[in-house]
Design an enzyme around this catalytic site. Structure first.
Site, PDB file in Angstrom:
ATOM      1  N   GLY A  19       0.812  -1.204   0.000  1.00  0.00           N
ATOM      2  CA  GLY A  19       0.000   0.000   0.000  1.00  0.00           C
ATOM      3  C   GLY A  19       0.847   1.256   0.000  1.00  0.00           C
ATOM      4  O   GLY A  19       0.339   2.360  -0.177  1.00  0.00           O
ATOM      5  N   GLY A  20       2.164   1.091   0.167  1.00  0.00           N
ATOM      6  CA  GLY A  20       3.070   2.228   0.168  1.00  0.00           C
ATOM      7  C   GLY A  20       3.630   2.524  -1.207  1.00  0.00           C
ATOM      8  O   GLY A  20       3.472   1.739  -2.152  1.00  0.00           O
ATOM      9  N   SER A  23       6.756  -0.084  -2.764  1.00  0.00           N
ATOM     10  CA  SER A  23       6.383  -1.331  -3.421  1.00  0.00           C
ATOM     11  C   SER A  23       5.616  -1.074  -4.710  1.00  0.00           C
ATOM     12  O   SER A  23       5.716  -1.843  -5.676  1.00  0.00           O
ATOM     13  CB  SER A  23       5.563  -2.217  -2.479  1.00  0.00           C
ATOM     14  OG  SER A  23       4.379  -1.570  -2.054  1.00  0.00           O
ATOM     15  N   MET A  42      -0.020  -8.728   2.187  1.00  0.00           N
ATOM     16  CA  MET A  42       0.086  -9.572   3.376  1.00  0.00           C
ATOM     17  C   MET A  42      -0.508  -8.867   4.584  1.00  0.00           C
ATOM     18  O   MET A  42      -0.105  -7.753   4.924  1.00  0.00           O
ATOM     19  CB  MET A  42       1.562  -9.887   3.663  1.00  0.00           C
ATOM     20  CG  MET A  42       2.244 -10.744   2.630  1.00  0.00           C
ATOM     21  SD  MET A  42       4.047 -10.834   2.896  1.00  0.00           S
ATOM     22  CE  MET A  42       4.583  -9.385   1.977  1.00  0.00           C
ATOM     23  N   CYS A 107      10.735 -10.201  11.161  1.00  0.00           N
ATOM     24  CA  CYS A 107       9.626 -10.248  10.203  1.00  0.00           C
ATOM     25  C   CYS A 107      10.142 -10.488   8.792  1.00  0.00           C
ATOM     26  O   CYS A 107       9.555 -11.264   8.030  1.00  0.00           O
ATOM     27  CB  CYS A 107       8.824  -8.957  10.263  1.00  0.00           C
ATOM     28  SG  CYS A 107       7.431  -8.889   9.102  1.00  0.00           S
ATOM     29  N   GLY A 131       9.690  -3.485  -1.924  1.00  0.00           N
ATOM     30  CA  GLY A 131      10.130  -2.110  -2.068  1.00  0.00           C
ATOM     31  C   GLY A 131      11.271  -1.750  -1.142  1.00  0.00           C
ATOM     32  O   GLY A 131      11.507  -0.560  -0.874  1.00  0.00           O
ATOM     33  N   CYS A 203       4.737  -1.935  13.506  1.00  0.00           N
ATOM     34  CA  CYS A 203       3.442  -1.912  12.830  1.00  0.00           C
ATOM     35  C   CYS A 203       2.284  -2.261  13.745  1.00  0.00           C
ATOM     36  O   CYS A 203       1.222  -1.641  13.678  1.00  0.00           O
ATOM     37  CB  CYS A 203       3.464  -2.852  11.619  1.00  0.00           C
ATOM     38  SG  CYS A 203       3.764  -4.588  12.042  1.00  0.00           S
TER      39      CYS A 203
END
Length: 374
Positions: A19-20, A23, A42, A107, A131, A203
């Protein structure tokens, strides 16, 4: 700008669309190079969705907008169980041990380049792309991870736990770009997220206070806050809630005889449940020139063949590279000495090694000391 294909034949690549903007541009660059591109969103955290802390719904909408604009298919997958078991559980264990972990590092190792890679391959992808600002190359000796063109955005610190299999199937399209170039290209492409704010922090905590979040999982164990001389300054809420070098959120206000210089966390005395603060940013308790680290990981798949290994290291993201030597080494620990004293070396964080632009791997900091103090 280098936009040569990775090979001469078409290749199917699955891009992790978050969503950024990063990427999104990564996906565009791969399309421009002639690859068969699909996206995967994800979802790695579920708890607290009802409280508005998790931005997954907004991020998914942004990822779908990007996919629609680029004309690619977007898959979605829920890795919340894997994230809880393999990342968050370790996060809590480390804080319980009074260390300060970095969940983004784990992660990447367990979710973004393991669970994601496995899932993408079941969908027929031959490689995955993200990204991240990093560069990967391949030769007869295997895969190599390098710092990217934008030193201010370089993310190899967070990628140092990747192994040969993961890097062999990883693509980093933004390696040669700066962040400003990425945003400019996104704007030219008409991507609605071209000026979307970069995500920061952890996050799953979102905008709430870190201490409030952690208190839901770890019991509060208040105790005294003292100077190195034993002068009481106040009371802490639990040693796990503080990190070495921390300045904000100490809750001592204008205490300590009216002295106004800022206070910093220097040590956490577990035996006495006492938090020790100092005022000098270069106080000896905050400075060290050697450290012991555990669980060393080498991207090449094998440790250095000759010791000492003279290289550079980072103790935190964006820190300038620091000259050091890796002296003692085994499968489960290493000893590192620095050419110059380091401030606020933090147990639980990573020490990441570099030889020139190449990221060699890293280890988890266990404790530190100053040679002159031994």
């Amino acid at each position: 700008m280098n936009r040569e294909p990775l090979n001469k034949s078409p290749q199917r690549i699955m891009v992790g669309l978050s969503g950024g903007v990063d990427s999104a541009v990564a996906a565009h660059l791969l399309l421009e190079q002639g690859y068969a591109v699909e996206g995967l969103f994800m979802k790695n955290w579920e708890e607290d969705d009802a409280e508005g802390y998790c931005a997954a719904a907004t991020d998914l909408a942004d990822a779908q907008s990007v996919a629609t604009r680029l004309g690619i298919r977007l898959h979605t997958v829920n890795f919340a169980t894997e994230y809880w078991d393999q990342v968050f559980a370790e996060f809590l264990r480390e804080y319980t041990a009074l260390r300060t972990p970095n969940p983004d590092v784990l992660c990447n190792k367990e979710i973004k380049f393991a669970a994601f890679l496995d899932y993408a391959r079941t969908l027929g992808a031959e490689a995955i792309a993200t990204g991240h600002y990093a560069r990967v190359t391949h030769d007869a000796n295997g895969s190599h991870l390098y710092r990217c063109a934008d030193e201010g955005k370089d993310q190899t610190y967070f990628l140092h736990l990747l192994d040969q299999t993961q890097l062999a199937h990883a693509v980093f399209p933004l390696a040669a770009l700066t962040k400003s170039e990425v945003r400019a290209l996104a704007r030219q492409l008409g991507l609605a997220n071209y000026d979307k704010k970069d995500s920061t922090g952890i996050c799953f905590i979102g905008e709430r206070r870190f201490r409030d979040f952690l208190a839901r999982y770890l019991p509060r164990e208040p105790g005294p806050i003292e100077t190195p001389d034993g002068i009481k300054l106040g009371e802490h809420q639990g040693l796990a809630y503080y990190t070495i070098g921390q300045r904000q959120g100490l809750g001592i206000g204008g205490m300590a005889s009216g002295r106004e210089a800022p206070w910093y966390v220097a040590t956490k005395d577990a035996q006495r449940n006492t938090l020790v603060l100092v005022q000098d940013t270069q106080h000896p308790l905050l400075m060290s020139d050697a450290l012991h680290a555990i669980r060393p990981h080498w991207i090449s798949g094998h440790p250095p063949r000759q010791l000492p290994l003279h290289c550079h290291a980072r103790l935190r993201h964006r820190q300038p590279l620091q000259a050091c030597a890796v002296l003692a080494l085994s499968a489960d620990h290493c000893e590192v000495r620095f050419a110059a004293p380091q401030r606020a070396v933090t147990p639980g964080q990573s020490v990441v090694f570099y030889l020139g632009d190449e990221c060699l791997g890293g280890a988890v900091i266990d404790h530190s000391w100053s040679e002159g103090a031994r």
